[in-house]
Design a protein around this motif. Structure first.
Motif, PDB file in Angstrom:
ATOM      1  N   GLN A 108       0.846  -1.188   0.000  1.00  0.00           N
ATOM      2  CA  GLN A 108       0.000   0.000   0.000  1.00  0.00           C
ATOM      3  C   GLN A 108       0.885   1.242   0.000  1.00  0.00           C
ATOM      4  O   GLN A 108       1.423   1.643   1.029  1.00  0.00           O
ATOM      5  CB  GLN A 108      -0.904   0.010   1.226  1.00  0.00           C
ATOM      6  N   PHE A 112      -1.036   6.461  -2.941  1.00  0.00           N
ATOM      7  CA  PHE A 112      -2.360   6.007  -3.348  1.00  0.00           C
ATOM      8  C   PHE A 112      -3.239   5.894  -2.110  1.00  0.00           C
ATOM      9  O   PHE A 112      -2.783   5.484  -1.045  1.00  0.00           O
ATOM     10  CB  PHE A 112      -2.307   4.631  -4.021  1.00  0.00           C
ATOM     11  N   LYS A 116      -6.370   1.061  -2.749  1.00  0.00           N
ATOM     12  CA  LYS A 116      -5.597   0.904  -3.981  1.00  0.00           C
ATOM     13  C   LYS A 116      -4.169   0.495  -3.630  1.00  0.00           C
ATOM     14  O   LYS A 116      -3.338   1.333  -3.278  1.00  0.00           O
ATOM     15  CB  LYS A 116      -5.595   2.208  -4.791  1.00  0.00           C
ATOM     16  N   PHE A 137      -6.644  -2.821  -9.156  1.00  0.00           N
ATOM     17  CA  PHE A 137      -7.657  -1.764  -9.173  1.00  0.00           C
ATOM     18  C   PHE A 137      -7.823  -1.123 -10.549  1.00  0.00           C
ATOM     19  O   PHE A 137      -8.649  -0.215 -10.712  1.00  0.00           O
ATOM     20  CB  PHE A 137      -7.306  -0.688  -8.137  1.00  0.00           C
TER      21      PHE A 137
END
Length: 213
Positions: A108, A112, A116, A137
């Motif tokens: 992660q 973002f 996402k 995504f």
């Protein structure tokens, strides 16, 4: 089986200025650059109608080594001459399945918003193989091929020095318009516009890249 397509690819370098200059001198058009918060990297982007060549470099070594992307081992890949400098970023070509295409882990990024997240292939610790990254995504879409010079990615041939490819890399090599083979050096051959002009530019030693158009 998921039908994979290359969304874009990156080449890690410690010579981003020279790397960008040789591409600009060829006539490629540079897009907007970006700093990757938390990842410790910045890029120079050269876009085509159906993909992108990303020159990726370390902006903040401490952030790259200790931030959420530390397990990508980006600084190690730049320093180690035997490491693959490439990253392959995939999207799906259809909605037949929403499963991830290979085993791995979620990254992660700070730049973002959750959820996402990148899905990083489980071969990421093997520095001799390129990073394999899936974008769950991104919805499937069909890019339109444009007519002209330096407009469309037609094919990519990537070589790695690893004799026995991981399951993740073998599956990645099944992606549309991509071949991954074993040879004696890390190199990427990028064919643009179906190679209609039958011209070739070898960008070594600045970049491990050969462009055909």
């Amino acid at each position: 089986m998921m039908d994979l397509e290359l969304d874009h690819f990156f080449i890690l370098t410690d010579k981003p200025i020279k790397a960008g200059e040789v591409l600009l001198e060829m006539g490629l058009k540079e897009s907007v650059s970006r700093n990757h918060k938390g990842q410790g990297t910045s890029n120079r982007r050269f876009e085509f109608s159906n993909g992108m060549l990303e020159i990726l470099y370390i902006r903040d070594i401490n952030e790259a080594n200790n931030g959420p992307a530390k397990n990508l081992n980006l600084p190690k890949r730049i320093k180690n001459k035997d490491a693959s400098p490439f990253g392959l970023i995939f999207r799906r070509r259809n909605d037949n399945t929403l499963n991830v295409p290979f085993d791995g882990w979620a990254y992660q990024p700070d730049f973002f918003e959750a959820p996402k997240a990148f899905h990083i292939g489980d071969n990421s610790e093997n520095l001799a193989e390129p990073l394999c990254i899936y974008l769950p995504f991104i919805e499937p879409y069909k890019a339109q091929e444009k007519v002209g010079t330096f407009q469309t990615i037609s094919h990519i041939r990537l070589t790695t020095t690893i004799k026995v490819q991981s399951k993740t890399l073998r599956f990645s090599g099944s992606a549309h318009k991509l071949d991954i083979v074993t040879e004696n050096e890390h190199l990427l051959e990028l064919t643009l516009d179906r190679g209609k002009q039958q011209l070739t530019k070898d960008l070594r030693p600045i970049l491990p890249l050969i462009i055909k158009w």
